[in-house]
Design a protein around this motif. Structure first.
Motif, PDB file in Angstrom:
ATOM      1  N   MET A  85       0.826  -1.204   0.000  1.00 27.91           N
ATOM      2  CA  MET A  85       0.000   0.000   0.000  1.00 27.91           C
ATOM      3  C   MET A  85       0.862   1.256   0.000  1.00 27.91           C
ATOM      4  N   ALA A  86       1.938   1.266   0.776  1.00 28.26           N
ATOM      5  CA  ALA A  86       2.829   2.427   0.831  1.00 28.26           C
ATOM      6  C   ALA A  86       3.494   2.655  -0.517  1.00 28.26           C
ATOM      7  N   LEU A  87       3.932   1.583  -1.163  1.00 33.61           N
ATOM      8  CA  LEU A  87       4.563   1.704  -2.477  1.00 33.61           C
ATOM      9  C   LEU A  87       3.570   2.236  -3.505  1.00 33.61           C
ATOM     10  N   ASN A  88       2.352   1.706  -3.492  1.00 38.55           N
ATOM     11  CA  ASN A  88       1.323   2.175  -4.419  1.00 38.55           C
ATOM     12  C   ASN A  88       0.993   3.646  -4.172  1.00 38.55           C
ATOM     13  N   TRP A  89       0.947   4.047  -2.906  1.00 40.41           N
ATOM     14  CA  TRP A  89       0.649   5.432  -2.572  1.00 40.41           C
ATOM     15  C   TRP A  89       1.757   6.348  -3.083  1.00 40.41           C
ATOM     16  N   GLN A  90       2.996   5.937  -2.882  1.00 43.63           N
ATOM     17  CA  GLN A  90       4.119   6.755  -3.355  1.00 43.63           C
ATOM     18  C   GLN A  90       4.104   6.877  -4.873  1.00 43.63           C
ATOM     19  N   GLU A  91       3.836   5.776  -5.559  1.00 45.83           N
ATOM     20  CA  GLU A  91       3.810   5.816  -7.021  1.00 45.83           C
ATOM     21  C   GLU A  91       2.647   6.654  -7.533  1.00 45.83           C
ATOM     22  N   SER A  92       1.494   6.591  -6.864  1.00 42.59           N
ATOM     23  CA  SER A  92       0.351   7.377  -7.322  1.00 42.59           C
ATOM     24  C   SER A  92       0.588   8.861  -7.081  1.00 42.59           C
ATOM     25  N   ARG A  93       1.352   9.205  -6.052  1.00 43.49           N
ATOM     26  CA  ARG A  93       1.672  10.622  -5.802  1.00 43.49           C
ATOM     27  C   ARG A  93       2.588  11.175  -6.887  1.00 43.49           C
ATOM     28  N   THR A  94       3.365  10.331  -7.516  1.00 43.85           N
ATOM     29  CA  THR A  94       4.246  10.785  -8.587  1.00 43.85           C
ATOM     30  C   THR A  94       3.564  10.662  -9.948  1.00 43.85           C
TER      31      THR A  94
END
Length: 84
Positions: A38-47
């Motif tokens: 979830m953290a990785l997906n959140w970081q990627e979606s923010r970029t």
């Protein structure tokens, strides 16, 4: 580095999670893995990176003089009419 996290789960959810693994010791690992994903997906979606945007990247070629702001303003005007 590690930290302790206390969570409350519905007893049915916990029992189902424990049935999925051979012991209840697997539940913290599953929770940790899910939080990592979830953290990785959140970081990627923010970029601006998501599976959908990755698939669409490069599929459209815009003219070099394309004015994104002007097109956005025009579409907002069409949708919402004249503000004021």
């Amino acid at each position: 580095m590690s930290a302790t996290l206390t969570i409350e789960l519905d007893s049915d959810v916990l029992r189902a999670a424990e049935r999925g693994g051979s012991t209840s010791h697997h539940v913290p690992g599953v929770v940790a893995l899910q939080l990592r994903v979830m953290a990785l997906n959140w970081q990627e979606s923010r970029t601006g990176r998501t599976p959908v945007t990755d698939q669409l990247r490069g599929s459209v070629t815009l003219p070099t003089d394309f004015d994104e702001r002007a097109v956005l303003a025009e579409e907002m005007q069409k949708k919402h009419g004249n503000p004021g």
